[in-house]
Design an enzyme around this catalytic site. Sequence first.
Site, mmCIF file in Angstrom:
data_model
loop_
_atom_site.group_PDB
_atom_site.id
_atom_site.type_symbol
_atom_site.label_atom_id
_atom_site.label_comp_id
_atom_site.label_asym_id
_atom_site.label_seq_id
_atom_site.Cartn_x
_atom_site.Cartn_y
_atom_site.Cartn_z
ATOM 1 N N GLY A 234 0.818 -1.216 0.000
ATOM 2 C CA GLY A 234 0.000 0.000 0.000
ATOM 3 C C GLY A 234 0.849 1.262 0.000
ATOM 4 N N ALA A 235 0.220 2.408 0.373
ATOM 5 C CA ALA A 235 0.858 3.732 0.244
ATOM 6 C C ALA A 235 1.357 3.861 -1.198
ATOM 7 C CB ALA A 235 1.970 3.936 1.254
ATOM 8 N N HIS B 192 4.255 1.548 -8.054
ATOM 9 C CA HIS B 192 3.250 0.480 -7.924
ATOM 10 C C HIS B 192 2.285 0.500 -9.117
ATOM 11 C CE1 HIS B 192 3.979 1.346 -3.463
ATOM 12 N NE2 HIS B 192 4.284 0.074 -3.556
ATOM 13 N N ILE C 37 10.748 2.824 -11.325
ATOM 14 C CA ILE C 37 10.218 4.151 -11.648
ATOM 15 C C ILE C 37 10.879 5.153 -10.695
ATOM 16 C CG2 ILE C 37 8.145 5.572 -11.860
ATOM 17 C CD1 ILE C 37 8.261 3.219 -13.860
ATOM 18 N N SER D 232 9.571 5.310 -3.612
ATOM 19 C CA SER D 232 9.393 4.367 -2.512
ATOM 20 C C SER D 232 8.396 4.961 -1.530
ATOM 21 C CB SER D 232 10.733 4.138 -1.803
ATOM 22 O OG SER D 232 10.517 3.560 -0.531
ATOM 23 N N SER D 233 7.585 4.094 -0.928
ATOM 24 C CA SER D 233 6.641 4.579 0.096
ATOM 25 C C SER D 233 7.409 5.207 1.248
ATOM 26 C CB SER D 233 5.788 3.424 0.616
ATOM 27 O OG SER D 233 5.158 2.768 -0.461
HETATM 28 P P1 AMP Z 1 6.057 -2.483 -1.635
HETATM 29 O O1 AMP Z 1 4.701 -1.900 -1.485
HETATM 30 O O2 AMP Z 1 7.162 -1.553 -1.285
HETATM 31 O O3 AMP Z 1 6.180 -3.851 -0.996
HETATM 32 O O4 AMP Z 1 6.241 -2.739 -3.189
HETATM 33 C C1 AMP Z 1 5.323 -3.516 -3.919
HETATM 34 C C2 AMP Z 1 5.892 -3.776 -5.289
HETATM 35 O O5 AMP Z 1 6.136 -2.531 -5.949
HETATM 36 C C3 AMP Z 1 7.241 -4.508 -5.242
HETATM 37 O O6 AMP Z 1 7.282 -5.454 -6.303
HETATM 38 C C4 AMP Z 1 8.227 -3.406 -5.449
HETATM 39 O O7 AMP Z 1 9.448 -3.834 -6.018
HETATM 40 C C5 AMP Z 1 7.462 -2.510 -6.430
HETATM 41 N N1 AMP Z 1 8.007 -1.159 -6.420
HETATM 42 C C6 AMP Z 1 8.213 -0.360 -5.342
HETATM 43 N N2 AMP Z 1 8.787 0.799 -5.717
HETATM 44 C C7 AMP Z 1 8.945 0.740 -7.064
HETATM 45 C C8 AMP Z 1 9.494 1.618 -8.048
HETATM 46 N N3 AMP Z 1 9.997 2.812 -7.724
HETATM 47 N N4 AMP Z 1 9.500 1.215 -9.333
HETATM 48 C C9 AMP Z 1 9.005 -0.004 -9.678
HETATM 49 N N5 AMP Z 1 8.477 -0.874 -8.810
HETATM 50 C C10 AMP Z 1 8.452 -0.518 -7.517
#
Ligand code: AMP
Length: 278
Positions: free
Chosen positions: A29-30, A35, A174, A183-184
């Site tokens: 989330g966030a 995402h 991204i 990043s969140s």
């Molecule tokens: P998270 O919510 O941080 O667990 O991320 C969920 C998914 O989104 C994971 O597969 C992460 O690798 C992907 N993700 C997070 N940040 C990015 C980003 N900046 N670019 C691409 N994918 C991302």
Amino acid sequence: MTQIIKTRAEWRKFSHSLKGSIGFVPTMGALHQGHLSLMERSAQSCEHTLVSLFVNPLQFGANEDLDSYPRRLQKDVELCNSVGVKAVFAPAPDEMYAYEHQNIVVNQEVENLYCGAYRPGHFRGVLTVVLKLLMLSNADKAFFGEKDRQQLFMIHRMALDFDLKTEIIGCPIIRELDGLAMSSRNEYLSDYHRSLAPNLYQIMNEVQAKLALGIDWNSLQEWAKNEIVDKGFDSCQYLELASQKSLQKLNTFSEPAYLLAAAYMGTTRLIDNIEINL
Ligand code: AMP
């Protein structure tokens, strides 16, 4: 309108009732554009896109940010709706782990390297929840960001080793316009720290350019770790070169590699990586 489902039983029933291919995007989330790029990618190749929003307690260490991790279900569901997500799975922790697990997923080769060296048990928590989510979601394809390179590597191996039907698809990082990987956790940064945070990616690119000139990795590693601190980070937790094939550490730049880094800006831990080809 994106549907919200909160129990494992309903989610399993729902995902198994769908006709047509299912693309699945697990998240905590966030949501940000990183995402959403995974969801858009899923929508391009699958008939239905399903998303999970779950801050997984199993992957947080005792002194980590489980309690402060941003949670905003309504806003996230609206964002999912804007990219055509069919349904989100948003279980409470007690629902996801309704009884004590006797099994967890362990990668015996790379779990203690890089992030795993500093976050004991983290990847067991990640792999265990991802396996549960892939099974519950009946996913034909699942989309993960290259942002979490070590995680992506391990999920690929889990799917291979356990003969999962789900195809694991890695998607590009991204970045903000100044290069900072989205990043969140970037929300934790003060304005001052946010202005310095892109230096990590900048220095990693300089390392790549110097490797291409034939400069020795060992001296570069030392230089870059110092440079990261000189350019505003409080510490560099690790900066390593890893084999693209095995993810094992490389002592010299002798094969296609990933440059992997984690560094602290105040109390915020940022990670990044770039691909470095010969
Ligand atoms: P998270 O919510 O941080 O667990 O991320 C969920 C998914 O989104 C994971 O597969 C992460 O690798 C992907 N993700 C997070 N940040 C990015 C980003 N900046 N670019 C691409 N994918 C991302």
